[in-house]
Scaffold this motif. Structure first.
Motif, PDB file in Angstrom:
ATOM      1  N   TYR A 224      25.014 -30.279   5.359  1.00 50.96           N
ATOM      2  CA  TYR A 224      24.223 -28.995   6.296  1.00 50.96           C
ATOM      3  C   TYR A 224      25.032 -28.263   6.191  1.00 50.96           C
ATOM      4  O   TYR A 224      26.004 -27.620   7.376  1.00 50.96           O
TER       5      TYR A 224
ATOM      6  N   MET B  81      24.011 -25.527   8.087  1.00 54.44           N
ATOM      7  CA  MET B  81      24.778 -25.098   9.828  1.00 54.44           C
ATOM      8  C   MET B  81      26.075 -24.542   9.871  1.00 54.44           C
ATOM      9  O   MET B  81      26.396 -24.453  10.764  1.00 54.44           O
TER      10      MET B  81
ATOM     11  N   TYR C 226      18.882 -25.310  19.381  1.00 54.72           N
ATOM     12  CA  TYR C 226      19.650 -27.115  19.498  1.00 54.72           C
ATOM     13  C   TYR C 226      19.680 -26.535  21.167  1.00 54.72           C
ATOM     14  O   TYR C 226      19.770 -28.153  21.719  1.00 54.72           O
TER      15      TYR C 226
ATOM     16  N   MET D 211      20.766 -30.298  23.363  1.00 52.75           N
ATOM     17  CA  MET D 211      22.141 -30.185  23.857  1.00 52.75           C
ATOM     18  C   MET D 211      21.577 -30.618  25.494  1.00 52.75           C
ATOM     19  O   MET D 211      22.209 -31.239  25.563  1.00 52.75           O
TER      20      MET D 211
ATOM     21  N   LEU E  76      26.063 -39.450  21.590  1.00 50.10           N
ATOM     22  CA  LEU E  76      25.939 -38.787  20.766  1.00 50.10           C
ATOM     23  C   LEU E  76      25.154 -39.033  19.680  1.00 50.10           C
ATOM     24  O   LEU E  76      24.852 -38.652  19.222  1.00 50.10           O
TER      25      LEU E  76
ATOM     26  N   ILE F 151      18.685 -35.211  15.434  1.00 47.28           N
ATOM     27  CA  ILE F 151      18.554 -34.140  14.668  1.00 47.28           C
ATOM     28  C   ILE F 151      18.675 -34.733  13.433  1.00 47.28           C
ATOM     29  O   ILE F 151      17.965 -33.557  12.422  1.00 47.28           O
TER      30      ILE F 151
ATOM     31  N   LEU G 248      20.726 -36.196   7.265  1.00 47.67           N
ATOM     32  CA  LEU G 248      21.806 -36.384   8.359  1.00 47.67           C
ATOM     33  C   LEU G 248      22.702 -37.415   7.778  1.00 47.67           C
ATOM     34  O   LEU G 248      22.551 -38.641   7.583  1.00 47.67           O
TER      35      LEU G 248
ATOM     36  N   SER H 136      33.651 -42.494  11.430  1.00 46.16           N
ATOM     37  CA  SER H 136      33.314 -41.722  10.202  1.00 46.16           C
ATOM     38  C   SER H 136      33.509 -41.780   9.205  1.00 46.16           C
ATOM     39  O   SER H 136      34.300 -42.443   8.591  1.00 46.16           O
TER      40      SER H 136
END
Ligand code: HEM
Length: 187
Positions: free
Chosen positions: A2, A4, A82, A86, A100, A107, A114, A135
């Motif tokens: 994204y 962002m 956000y 947070m 997390l 989100i 995402l 990841s």
């Protein structure tokens, strides 16, 4: 990723090095956009190219760019709408790290495409934390180092963080050891 993310890379460079440096980085990265839209998706390659070009133009290793970006991201997201998410993720470093995945799940409500990483954390008796990071992307472990340092700062702590296991063909994750130090006495 994204937009962002790219927006924040741009924000970091503009804050610390100014317009002219950003223009050079953008040119070197062959990025045509003058602005990124937070909620739009861009190829991961765009972000990797921006990091590589920042490294080249600023004369620092890409790992350092990623780490600095990780620290910056913690403050950036808190100020970019956000803050609530947070706050909800935890009041201590171990609690936050354990939440997390939940944070990225929240989100995803606003960013349905995402593709977030996944984390798990364990705490030893002496307070040392072990953080596991999975990841689908490569090369972002230094980003995690910066993120954890930024989170520690958010909680008024100082940490030492080392990568103790590197992802490989046999091991689908990176692992970090986080040693926490008592917060500095406030005067
Ligand atoms: C409210 C705060 C946060 C927001 C809005 C956010 C959002 C995002 C977004 C948009 C991406 C790009 C993934 C994609 O577009 O597919 C991302 C990736 C990532 N996020 Fe977060 N995130 C937040 C907090 C955190 C925190 C506190 C950590 C701490 C470890 C973290 C770790 C990462 C990592 C390591 C990636 C890189 C992607 C990968 O490893 O594959 N994020 N996040």
């Amino acid at each position: 990723m994204y937009g962002m993310i790219n927006r924040a890379v741009q924000g970091l460079v503009l804050d610390r090095h100014g317009e002219e440096t950003w223009a050079r980085i953008r040119t070197m990265a062959k990025v045509e956009e003058t602005e990124f839209l937070s909620m739009e998706q861009y190829p991961d390659e765009t972000t990797y190219r921006l990091v590589a070009a920042s490294s080249e133009v600023l004369g620092v290793p890409a790992e350092e760019i990623l780490e600095a970006f990780g620290e910056y991201w913690i403050e950036y997201t808190a100020e970019a709408g956000y803050g609530e998410i947070m706050l909800a993720a935890g009041r201590t470093l171990p609690e936050f790290l354990a939440n997390l995945d939940q944070l990225h799940t929240r989100i995803r409500f606003g960013m349905p495409h995402l593709r977030p990483p996944s984390f798990s954390v364990s705490e030893a008796e002496d307070g040392t934390l072990t953080l596991r990071y999975v990841s689908e992307r490569r090369g972002l472990a230094p980003l995690v180092v910066g993120l954890v340092k930024g989170l520690a700062r958010r909680f008024g702590e100082r940490v030492d963080i080392d990568r103790i296991a590197e992802r490989s063909d046999e091991r689908p994750y990176d692992e970090f050891r986080i040693v926490r130090h008592a917060p500095a006495e406030s005067t």
